[in-house]
Design a protein around this motif. Structure first.
Motif, PDB file in Angstrom:
ATOM      1  N   LEU A 189      21.605 -77.113  54.316  1.00  0.00           N
ATOM      2  CA  LEU A 189      22.974 -77.247  54.787  1.00  0.00           C
ATOM      3  C   LEU A 189      23.186 -76.313  55.971  1.00  0.00           C
ATOM      4  CD1 LEU A 189      24.943 -77.217  51.408  1.00  0.00           C
ATOM      5  CD2 LEU A 189      24.067 -79.203  52.673  1.00  0.00           C
ATOM      6  N   LEU A 190      23.766 -76.823  57.016  1.00  0.00           N
ATOM      7  CA  LEU A 190      24.187 -76.005  58.154  1.00  0.00           C
ATOM      8  C   LEU A 190      25.707 -76.019  58.162  1.00  0.00           C
ATOM      9  CD1 LEU A 190      23.648 -74.433  60.793  1.00  0.00           C
ATOM     10  CD2 LEU A 190      23.606 -76.631  61.982  1.00  0.00           C
TER      11      LEU A 190
ATOM     12  N   LEU B 284      27.706 -68.917  61.509  1.00  0.00           N
ATOM     13  CA  LEU B 284      26.817 -70.050  61.242  1.00  0.00           C
ATOM     14  C   LEU B 284      25.943 -69.671  60.048  1.00  0.00           C
ATOM     15  CD1 LEU B 284      25.631 -70.980  64.841  1.00  0.00           C
ATOM     16  CD2 LEU B 284      27.180 -72.312  63.401  1.00  0.00           C
ATOM     17  N   VAL B 285      25.864 -70.559  59.064  1.00  0.00           N
ATOM     18  CA  VAL B 285      25.105 -70.278  57.853  1.00  0.00           C
ATOM     19  C   VAL B 285      24.152 -71.430  57.577  1.00  0.00           C
ATOM     20  CG1 VAL B 285      25.216 -69.665  55.412  1.00  0.00           C
ATOM     21  CG2 VAL B 285      27.095 -69.045  56.932  1.00  0.00           C
ATOM     22  N   MET B 286      22.880 -71.102  57.353  1.00  0.00           N
ATOM     23  CA  MET B 286      21.882 -72.085  56.924  1.00  0.00           C
ATOM     24  C   MET B 286      21.560 -71.814  55.472  1.00  0.00           C
ATOM     25  SD  MET B 286      19.420 -72.355  60.278  1.00  0.00           S
ATOM     26  CE  MET B 286      19.698 -70.655  60.792  1.00  0.00           C
ATOM     27  N   LEU B 287      21.747 -72.823  54.637  1.00  0.00           N
ATOM     28  CA  LEU B 287      21.561 -72.688  53.195  1.00  0.00           C
ATOM     29  C   LEU B 287      20.594 -73.767  52.730  1.00  0.00           C
ATOM     30  CD1 LEU B 287      25.382 -72.506  52.527  1.00  0.00           C
ATOM     31  CD2 LEU B 287      23.849 -70.553  52.262  1.00  0.00           C
ATOM     32  N   GLN B 288      19.474 -73.365  52.163  1.00  0.00           N
ATOM     33  CA  GLN B 288      18.479 -74.335  51.712  1.00  0.00           C
ATOM     34  C   GLN B 288      18.546 -74.474  50.196  1.00  0.00           C
ATOM     35  OE1 GLN B 288      14.186 -73.456  51.842  1.00  0.00           O
ATOM     36  NE2 GLN B 288      13.986 -75.318  53.062  1.00  0.00           N
TER      37      GLN B 288
ATOM     38  N   TYR C 233      26.097 -56.178  57.298  1.00  0.00           N
ATOM     39  CA  TYR C 233      26.499 -57.070  56.211  1.00  0.00           C
ATOM     40  C   TYR C 233      25.582 -58.290  56.125  1.00  0.00           C
ATOM     41  CZ  TYR C 233      28.692 -60.653  53.527  1.00  0.00           C
ATOM     42  OH  TYR C 233      28.891 -61.642  52.596  1.00  0.00           O
ATOM     43  N   THR C 234      25.355 -58.974  57.263  1.00  0.00           N
ATOM     44  CA  THR C 234      24.536 -60.187  57.221  1.00  0.00           C
ATOM     45  C   THR C 234      23.104 -59.873  56.803  1.00  0.00           C
ATOM     46  OG1 THR C 234      24.157 -60.022  59.621  1.00  0.00           O
ATOM     47  CG2 THR C 234      25.933 -61.453  58.887  1.00  0.00           C
ATOM     48  N   ARG C 235      22.582 -58.741  57.251  1.00  0.00           N
ATOM     49  CA  ARG C 235      21.245 -58.349  56.791  1.00  0.00           C
ATOM     50  C   ARG C 235      21.267 -58.081  55.288  1.00  0.00           C
ATOM     51  NH1 ARG C 235      17.696 -52.883  57.971  1.00  0.00           N
ATOM     52  NH2 ARG C 235      15.729 -53.700  57.166  1.00  0.00           N
ATOM     53  N   GLY C 236      22.295 -57.395  54.821  1.00  0.00           N
ATOM     54  CA  GLY C 236      22.388 -57.078  53.408  1.00  0.00           C
ATOM     55  C   GLY C 236      22.463 -58.310  52.533  1.00  0.00           C
ATOM     56  N   VAL C 237      23.279 -59.306  52.928  1.00  0.00           N
ATOM     57  CA  VAL C 237      23.431 -60.490  52.087  1.00  0.00           C
ATOM     58  C   VAL C 237      22.169 -61.345  52.121  1.00  0.00           C
ATOM     59  CG1 VAL C 237      24.522 -62.008  53.816  1.00  0.00           C
ATOM     60  CG2 VAL C 237      25.084 -62.273  51.393  1.00  0.00           C
ATOM     61  N   ASP C 238      21.489 -61.429  53.262  1.00  0.00           N
ATOM     62  CA  ASP C 238      20.282 -62.253  53.340  1.00  0.00           C
ATOM     63  C   ASP C 238      19.075 -61.592  52.675  1.00  0.00           C
ATOM     64  OD1 ASP C 238      21.430 -64.448  54.561  1.00  0.00           O
ATOM     65  OD2 ASP C 238      21.082 -63.695  56.583  1.00  0.00           O
ATOM     66  N   ARG C 239      19.069 -60.274  52.565  1.00  0.00           N
ATOM     67  CA  ARG C 239      17.986 -59.573  51.877  1.00  0.00           C
ATOM     68  C   ARG C 239      18.367 -59.184  50.455  1.00  0.00           C
ATOM     69  NH1 ARG C 239      16.402 -61.259  55.837  1.00  0.00           N
ATOM     70  NH2 ARG C 239      15.597 -62.688  54.279  1.00  0.00           N
ATOM     71  N   HIS C 240      19.555 -59.595  50.015  1.00  0.00           N
ATOM     72  CA  HIS C 240      20.054 -59.247  48.682  1.00  0.00           C
ATOM     73  C   HIS C 240      20.051 -57.736  48.466  1.00  0.00           C
ATOM     74  CE1 HIS C 240      19.402 -63.458  46.687  1.00  0.00           C
ATOM     75  NE2 HIS C 240      19.933 -63.541  47.894  1.00  0.00           N
ATOM     76  N   ASP C 241      20.427 -57.011  49.495  1.00  0.00           N
ATOM     77  CA  ASP C 241      20.465 -55.551  49.461  1.00  0.00           C
ATOM     78  C   ASP C 241      21.902 -55.129  49.140  1.00  0.00           C
ATOM     79  OD1 ASP C 241      20.556 -52.807  50.058  1.00  0.00           O
ATOM     80  OD2 ASP C 241      19.010 -52.996  51.605  1.00  0.00           O
ATOM     81  N   VAL C 242      22.157 -54.883  47.863  1.00  0.00           N
ATOM     82  CA  VAL C 242      23.522 -54.624  47.409  1.00  0.00           C
ATOM     83  C   VAL C 242      24.083 -53.354  48.038  1.00  0.00           C
ATOM     84  CG1 VAL C 242      24.957 -54.104  45.398  1.00  0.00           C
ATOM     85  CG2 VAL C 242      23.222 -55.897  45.266  1.00  0.00           C
ATOM     86  N   GLU C 243      23.272 -52.314  48.154  1.00  0.00           N
ATOM     87  CA  GLU C 243      23.778 -51.068  48.719  1.00  0.00           C
ATOM     88  C   GLU C 243      24.129 -51.217  50.198  1.00  0.00           C
ATOM     89  OE1 GLU C 243      24.726 -48.410  47.048  1.00  0.00           O
ATOM     90  OE2 GLU C 243      24.233 -49.659  45.325  1.00  0.00           O
TER      91      GLU C 243
ATOM     92  N   GLN D 245      20.364 -67.955  55.624  1.00  0.00           N
ATOM     93  CA  GLN D 245      20.549 -67.064  56.769  1.00  0.00           C
ATOM     94  C   GLN D 245      22.000 -67.124  57.203  1.00  0.00           C
ATOM     95  OE1 GLN D 245      17.990 -67.894  60.100  1.00  0.00           O
ATOM     96  NE2 GLN D 245      16.372 -66.576  59.336  1.00  0.00           N
ATOM     97  N   HIS D 246      22.571 -65.949  57.453  1.00  0.00           N
ATOM     98  CA  HIS D 246      23.940 -65.844  57.938  1.00  0.00           C
ATOM     99  C   HIS D 246      23.912 -65.270  59.357  1.00  0.00           C
ATOM    100  CE1 HIS D 246      24.439 -66.061  53.607  1.00  0.00           C
ATOM    101  NE2 HIS D 246      25.736 -66.257  53.758  1.00  0.00           N
TER     102      HIS D 246
END
Length: 207
Positions: A105-106, A94-98, A21-31, A72-73
């Protein structure tokens, strides 16, 4: 012993599901994201989002794109209780959002989730998320920038070909990206390459 081995295998599959899941959301991989939820999953993020899987998939990436240019998640501290084909898990996050402005944001929180083991296609049972409730806890605003930000392939090549990786006053010296290129939020990211291959085979200036 058989019960202990079965529990370890089930736990590993659940943690692997969260890694997908975390890889999918950070790479915008919907499948890849879709593969971690059951089609009838209920997903909730406080009052920001509450709905089903397809609505979530349609919301998640545009939501990140609108507010952030990088993210990054990370999930840690997996507390999992398993009874039969149902598991309840608490995953610290933990989520880092730029932001597009460069501010980073951390934030921290927890995913509270119910996993279910199903075999709808008769091809082998697997664990996926049936219920998600995200519980935010803390957030900090920090100055930050991406590794190697603004580097062209030519400048990247010069940095790696030089003896010291760049001069001491060169802003690109700070955590320059690998020669295979920066992190990308899609399937062009180097993590999708299989086999990974040697560094020279991935160098941008040799592509």
């Amino acid at each position: 012993m058989d019960q202990r081995i079965a529990r370890l295998l089930n736990r590993t599959e659940i943690v692997d599901c969260m890694a997908r899941y975390t890889r999918g959301v950070d790479r915008h991989d919907v499948e890849l994201m879709r593969s971690t939820f059951w089609p009838d999953a209920e997903i909730a993020y406080t009052n920001i989002f509450h709905g089903g899987l397809e609505d979530f998939l349609a919301w998640a990436n545009p939501h990140h794109d609108a507010a952030y240019r990088n993210h990054q998640h990370h999930t840690t501290t997996h507390a999992i209780r398993i009874k039969g084909d149902v598991a309840v898990a608490e995953h610290y996050c933990l989520v880092m959002l730029q932001r597009h402005s460069g501010e980073t944001l951390l934030s921290s929180g927890r995913y509270l989730q119910q996993f279910e083991r199903r075999d709808p296609e008769g091809t082998g049972a697997e664990w996926r998320i049936a219920v998600r409730e995200y519980m935010p806890e803390m957030s900090f605003a920090l100055a930050g920038r991406n590794a190697g930000e603004g580097l062209t392939p030519e400048r990247l090549a010069a940095l790696y070909d030089s003896a010291d990786g760049g001069t001491s006053d060169d802003p690109a010296r700070w955590a320059p990206v690998p020669p295979s290129g920066p992190s990308r939020q899609d399937s062009s990211d180097v993590s999708y390459r299989f086999p990974l291959g040697r560094r020279a085979e991935r160098a941008l200036w040799q592509a």
